[in-house]
Scaffold this active site. Structure first.
Site, PDB file in Angstrom:
ATOM      1  N   GLU A  82       3.543  -5.351  12.284  1.00  0.00           N
ATOM      2  CA  GLU A  82       2.622  -4.221  12.072  1.00  0.00           C
ATOM      3  C   GLU A  82       1.513  -4.735  11.166  1.00  0.00           C
ATOM      4  O   GLU A  82       1.739  -4.980   9.980  1.00  0.00           O
ATOM      5  CB  GLU A  82       3.355  -3.058  11.390  1.00  0.00           C
ATOM      6  CG  GLU A  82       4.518  -2.496  12.172  1.00  0.00           C
ATOM      7  CD  GLU A  82       4.097  -1.852  13.480  1.00  0.00           C
ATOM      8  OE1 GLU A  82       2.930  -1.430  13.606  1.00  0.00           O
ATOM      9  OE2 GLU A  82       4.932  -1.771  14.395  1.00  0.00           O
ATOM     10  N   ASN A 128       0.802  -1.234   0.000  1.00  0.00           N
ATOM     11  CA  ASN A 128       0.000   0.000   0.000  1.00  0.00           C
ATOM     12  C   ASN A 128       0.834   1.284   0.000  1.00  0.00           C
ATOM     13  O   ASN A 128       0.472   2.264  -0.644  1.00  0.00           O
ATOM     14  CB  ASN A 128      -1.016  -0.018   1.142  1.00  0.00           C
ATOM     15  CG  ASN A 128      -0.374  -0.024   2.502  1.00  0.00           C
ATOM     16  OD1 ASN A 128       0.660  -0.646   2.700  1.00  0.00           O
ATOM     17  ND2 ASN A 128      -0.970   0.673   3.431  1.00  0.00           N
ATOM     18  N   CYS A 167      -3.181   1.698   6.166  1.00  0.00           N
ATOM     19  CA  CYS A 167      -3.582   0.963   7.367  1.00  0.00           C
ATOM     20  C   CYS A 167      -4.153   1.902   8.427  1.00  0.00           C
ATOM     21  O   CYS A 167      -4.843   1.463   9.329  1.00  0.00           O
ATOM     22  CB  CYS A 167      -2.387   0.205   7.918  1.00  0.00           C
ATOM     23  SG  CYS A 167      -0.969   1.278   8.155  1.00  0.00           S
ATOM     24  N   GLU A 202       7.423   0.420  15.971  1.00  0.00           N
ATOM     25  CA  GLU A 202       8.490   0.946  15.130  1.00  0.00           C
ATOM     26  C   GLU A 202       8.696   2.418  15.487  1.00  0.00           C
ATOM     27  O   GLU A 202       8.004   2.957  16.346  1.00  0.00           O
ATOM     28  CB  GLU A 202       8.095   0.809  13.652  1.00  0.00           C
ATOM     29  CG  GLU A 202       7.900  -0.637  13.226  1.00  0.00           C
ATOM     30  CD  GLU A 202       7.659  -0.778  11.730  1.00  0.00           C
ATOM     31  OE1 GLU A 202       6.715  -0.164  11.220  1.00  0.00           O
ATOM     32  OE2 GLU A 202       8.423  -1.518  11.085  1.00  0.00           O
TER      33      GLU A 202
END
Ligand code: NAD
Length: 480
Positions: free
Chosen positions: A248, A150, A282, A461
């Site tokens: 993630e 994405n 996301c 992260e």
């Protein structure tokens, strides 16, 4: 036709299988490149190269390592237009978005960690017993980085840059659906003088290359971004080997709008948080909860603005939405629109495929879609759709909206709109998401922890979190 080679041991090379995968331009629905169809042999070769490079890379002074990573950042900047165009063609996203978000952020990722590594320090703890502890943080060795389609270069570099900055060597795999900018990055790394084997990019399918990275016993840490089901699969493989994991994963993010919000600012931003990148971020807010006194006004304005969005050729300046990344993904999103209807939802605008003309006549485009009339716990409101589809729903109390917001298996991000400061803090404390944006969305400070709760992931992260993930902590206790 462009051929996308692997980048192993500093060389651009063909896959051992000699086979190639079709890569599509989603805005025209046609194959435009061939991608290496690699397997565990190529991953094995990459791991050997990475192992060989590790002593040199990890033993380099931080200044020197930083200088090489900065050169990569500069290489991304120097190839800005080429990369933005490649990202738009590969992914279907508006060129403007790639120019404004994806590529600048990819350069920032390298710049941020290249400079950050110089300041990375470890803790020390003194004890009354006459002893001192200090923590040594050493690079792990060979690490794996796997990323989705994405935000291709943006998310790929978000992993690779801290992994390299911390002194590791990397075996990386971009999505097979959008591999082009990762390939261009390998050319940039060669030009920047990154030593051979420090970064290896192995292309191909997830169930071959990704699987081989997860299974390889000499890859001892994996940073993965992608779907929750894939993340669970990787975790199952990695757990018995006690690999370090950063995951993630998916999301189903709420946007919570209180009647006291700054209305115009909210409306502009919620348009973006709903439909940016065709809703394929996301962090997009796909469940919009609106306090009842504002609901009808919001519905009218939001639906009207959504209907005015232009779905068009991603290369044209005035296209607000480009193509959906692939035909199967477009069909998946359409199937969720059907499901929403079956579940009693009303489509207020959108809901259909868009047929463009000329160059894009066979492309995969969807109308931005707004749905109302669904319960908070139906499948449409619980499962990740990952497209330009949002639901809207009224609420009456804070307790009620918190229950709706926290009701899914996911916990990635949320956005809250209110001018009431106490409420903003109260709601933030109760939301079960790793990221909460109040009166903004996707405002990113790279120093902050980034990641999700519940089935949206494990670990964080960003900033020192990433540097700590990519190092082993060793405590040394000295009694004096
Ligand atoms: P995906 O899980 O299908 O693929 C992600 C990557 O994993 C790809 O490179 C793929 O080839 C690889 N892969 C597939 N099978 C594998 C296997 N068996 N072993 C190892 N690797 C394998 O996800 P996607 O469709 O590319 O991306 C969309 C998903 O990513 C959505 O769920 C979205 O929410 C999520 N996402 C999350 C974040 C975040 O930061 N939390 C960011 C972007 C996207």
């Amino acid at each position: 036709m462009k051929v996308i080679s692997n980048y192993i041991n500093g060389q651009l090379i063909a896959p051992q299988s000699g086979q190639y995968i079709d890569v599509y331009d989603p805005s025209v629905g046609e194959v435009y490149a061939k991608l290496s169809d690699s397997d565990n042999r190529d991953v094995g070769q990459a791991v050997q190269a990475a192992k060989k490079a590790f002593p040199v890379w990890s033993g380099m002074t931080t200044e020197k390592r930083s200088a090489i990573l900065l050169k990569i950042a500069q290489g991304i900047e120097a190839n800005f237009e080429k990369l933005a165009l490649a990202e738009s063609i590969d992914n279907g996203k508006p060129l403007k978005l790639a120019q404004e978000v994806d590529i600048p952020r990819a350069a920032s990722n390298f710049h941020f960690f290249a400079t950050g590594l110089i300041h990375f320090a470890s803790e020390s703890h003194s004890m009354e017993e006459g002893a001192i502890n200090y923590t040594l943080r050493t690079p792990i060795g060979v690490v794996g980085c796997i990323s989705p389609w994405n935000l291709p270069l943006y998310l790929f570099t978000w992993k690779i840059a801290p992994a390299l900055a911390a002194g590791n060597c990397v075996v990386a795999k971009p999505s097979e659906i959008t591999p082009m900018t990762a390939f261009l990055l390998s050319e940039i790394c060669i030009e920047a003088g990154l030593p051979a084997g420090v970064l290896n990019i192995v292309h191909g399918y997830g169930n071959k290359v990704g699987q081989a990275i997860a299974e390889h016993p000499q890859i001892t840490a994996i940073s993965f971004t992608g779907g929750t089901v894939t993340g669970a699969h990787i975790a199952k493989i990695a757990a018995p080997m006690f690999k370090k994991l950063s995951l993630e994963l998916g999301g189903k993010n709420p946007a919570i709008i209180f009647a006291d919000c700054n209305y115009e600012k909210m409306l502009d931003t919620v348009m973006r948080s709903s439909f940016a990148n065709q809703g394929q971020i996301c962090l997009c807010g796909s469940r919009i909860f609106v306090e009842r006194p504002l609901y009808e006004k919001f519905k009218l304005d939001f639906v009207q603005r959504t209907a005015q969005l232009k779905v068009g050729d991603p290369l044209l300046e005035n296209s607000n939405l480009g193509a959906i990344v692939s035909e199967p993904h477009m069909n998946k999103v359409l199937s969720y629109i059907d499901l929403a209807k079956q579940e009693g939802g009303t489509i207020l605008t959108g809901g259909k495929r868009v047929k463009l003309e000329e160059r894009c006549k066979n492309g995969w485009f969807l109308e931005p879609t707004v749905i109302e009339g669904l319960s908070y716990d139906c499948r449409t409101n619980q499962e990740e759709i990952f497209g330009p589809v949002v639901t809207i729903m009224p609420f009456d109390t804070e307790e009620e909206v918190l229950m709706y917001a926290n009701s899914t298996q996911y916990g990635l991000a949320s956005s809250v709109w209110t001018e009431n400061l106490s409420r903003a803090h109260r709601i933030a404390a109760e939301l079960k998401t790793g990221i909460i944006w109040t009166n903004c969305w996707l405002l990113r400070d790279l120093r902050t922890p980034f990641g999700g709760m519940k089935n949206s992931g494990v670990g964080r992260e960003g900033g020192w979190e990433a540097m700590r993930f990519f190092t082993e902590a060793k405590n040394v206790c000295i009694k004096y």
